[in-house]
Scaffold this motif. Sequence first.
Motif, PDB file in Angstrom:
ATOM      1  N   VAL A  52       0.857  -1.176   0.000  1.00  0.00           N
ATOM      2  CA  VAL A  52       0.000   0.000   0.000  1.00  0.00           C
ATOM      3  C   VAL A  52       0.899   1.233   0.000  1.00  0.00           C
ATOM      4  O   VAL A  52       1.800   1.341   0.819  1.00  0.00           O
ATOM      5  CB  VAL A  52      -0.911   0.035   1.244  1.00  0.00           C
ATOM      6  N   ALA A  53       0.657   2.147  -0.936  1.00  0.00           N
ATOM      7  CA  ALA A  53       1.546   3.310  -1.050  1.00  0.00           C
ATOM      8  C   ALA A  53       0.985   4.482  -0.257  1.00  0.00           C
ATOM      9  O   ALA A  53       0.430   5.420  -0.812  1.00  0.00           O
ATOM     10  CB  ALA A  53       1.722   3.682  -2.514  1.00  0.00           C
ATOM     11  N   ASP A  93       2.635   6.659   1.257  1.00  0.00           N
ATOM     12  CA  ASP A  93       3.433   7.873   1.101  1.00  0.00           C
ATOM     13  C   ASP A  93       3.322   8.426  -0.319  1.00  0.00           C
ATOM     14  O   ASP A  93       4.124   9.229  -0.740  1.00  0.00           O
ATOM     15  CB  ASP A  93       4.897   7.620   1.501  1.00  0.00           C
ATOM     16  N   ARG A  94       2.340   7.961  -1.045  1.00  0.00           N
ATOM     17  CA  ARG A  94       2.190   8.476  -2.402  1.00  0.00           C
ATOM     18  C   ARG A  94       0.758   8.913  -2.675  1.00  0.00           C
ATOM     19  O   ARG A  94      -0.157   8.527  -1.985  1.00  0.00           O
ATOM     20  CB  ARG A  94       2.603   7.417  -3.416  1.00  0.00           C
TER      21      ARG A  94
END
Lengths: 275, 288
Positions: A191-192, A194-195
Amino acid sequence: MELTKNITLGVYLPGKSSIHNLDPRTKIITATIMIVLLLISRSYAAFALSALFTGFLITLSGVPAGYAMRGLKPMLPVLAIMWVFQLFLFKAPDTTVYFHWWIFEATAAGLHMGNLIILRVLFLFTVTTFLTLTTSVVSLTDGLENLLKPLRAIGIPSQELVMTLVIALRFVLILAEELEKIIKAQMARGVAFDRGNFIQKTRKIFPVFLPLFIGAFKRAEELIVAMDARSYTGGKGRTKMKTLHMGRVDLGAAAVMIVYGGMLIYIIISTEPMI
Amino acid sequence: MSIEVVNLSHSYKEGTPFEKQVLFEINLSIGEGEFVGIIGPTRSGKTTLAQHFNALHIPRRGKVLIDGLDTKDKRADLVKIRHRVGYVFQNPEYQLFAPTVGEDIAFGPLNQKLSREEVEGRVREAMAQVGLDYRALRDRDIFALSGGQKRRAAIAGVLACKPGVLVLDDITAGLDPRGREEILSVIKELHHRRNLTTIFISNSMDEVAAMAERIIVIDRGRVIMDDPTRKVFARFKELRDIGLELPEVTVLIDSLRTAGFNLPAGVLNISEALTSISAALRELEARK
Ligand SMILES: Nc1ncnc2c1ncn2[C@@H]1O[C@H](COP(=O)(O)OP(=O)(O)OP(=O)(O)O)[C@@H](O)[C@H]1O
Ligand SMILES: [Mg+2]
């Protein structure tokens, strides 16, 4: 990945300053007075004086100013949204219109209302954080219990309430730690967090809540067992290990507060409110 | 896949009064297909270091290269790196967050946007690899698993992402000897069969001795040894000084050695001890 770095509410930063040495009751009363005064402040001059005074207290305590304000960082997006809402949606008769688009109007009244709300939140947060930064959990509990003791006479279980409040305060940090672990576990599997933009990031937060609550309940249960195991049965009949003492520092603090309070009330009465 | 760590330092709570440096100028490189053990006493920084391998921590000082890709690089695809470097957390309670075993293992593949069938295939395969019964346990509540099963489910969740590197952070802590044996054999098997680069973190020397070809010893945030297993064990007095528990055979053989018997240094297990003792005895006989 470090969420807990920005959590300052409920954190205690040990120190030897005169602020740290104050009786917790003095600090609690002082903080309460400061908050009440802030809630009746409506002029920029009043907030300027409060800012000076708060700055003075922070300097005196030796808590790095950046750290005392750090907890505001995660709140900034929310504050910004609040400010924009006030700016465009607050309605007042005969005020200057800066900007007009469709049904939205940015007005002078809206601007000041936005500023007032932001300033209040900022100060409320800073004052409470400053109180917990300079007061250990134990003395905070002792101080509050002592101050609220008279309420027992009218049947309010004040000691239990204080215990609940203090535990809630502790849980701020515990929940943040728990949250950090869950986010890390999900990031590790793709899971991103930080994006993406604000909305995308917010959407990714939802699957985190279920495990967070399960974790919180488990922690609460452990706490209950631990308290039971030490025969906690509520506040009645509990004795204190340390007794509280007011000293010379507290007298000084009272004097300072009287001067500050007097000046602030004078400013509040004599200056033009922002809105 | 290879991992390279260059001059890596790390502090927690940087910029606050609670700042604490936990890694100091770490340099190491781990090559394709290696089985490396990382040992160090508790709080020495093993977890912190390991979480740099899959970009859960991004270095502020120094750098980490995964197959030559710098995790600090703004353009680096961190999600892909995290799928390629599978990290099994120290505490399985935190790693497992979905309600059922099947859903938890499917979490990684679903993030890779695979089709339903592919995901199911991955779940089945991963469960088989760690020895969990797919039919019986797929819909089991996570909380209903035993400690050993939880560990295996956690490893399966990582394997389902098809990583090239497996980082195992103290995965046997809190298990009984049997559960421990089972997990270790699963790991060994995976390494041999799939030639998976494996990084095995532990503070039990016994385990690392049995598993790793090479050992990196960390103490208070610094790499103090990085050598083949036997060579590290030969310096066991230093290991004991930093607070690591040694395998009893190693200690026993060493005291015999100091008593004058002709035995090798750094004996790792009972069978080695047996062969070397009988060899020494035969030699004594012969001399008589
Ligand atoms: N999120 C955090 N915030 C602040 N300090 C931390 C955090 N995580 C770890 N630390 C500190 O960093 C140091 C190294 O911790 P780390 O977990 O990396 O050690 P470890 O070798 O994995 O220990 P263990 O064998 O207990 O798992 C410890 O002193 C720990 O207290
Ligand atoms: Mg660890």
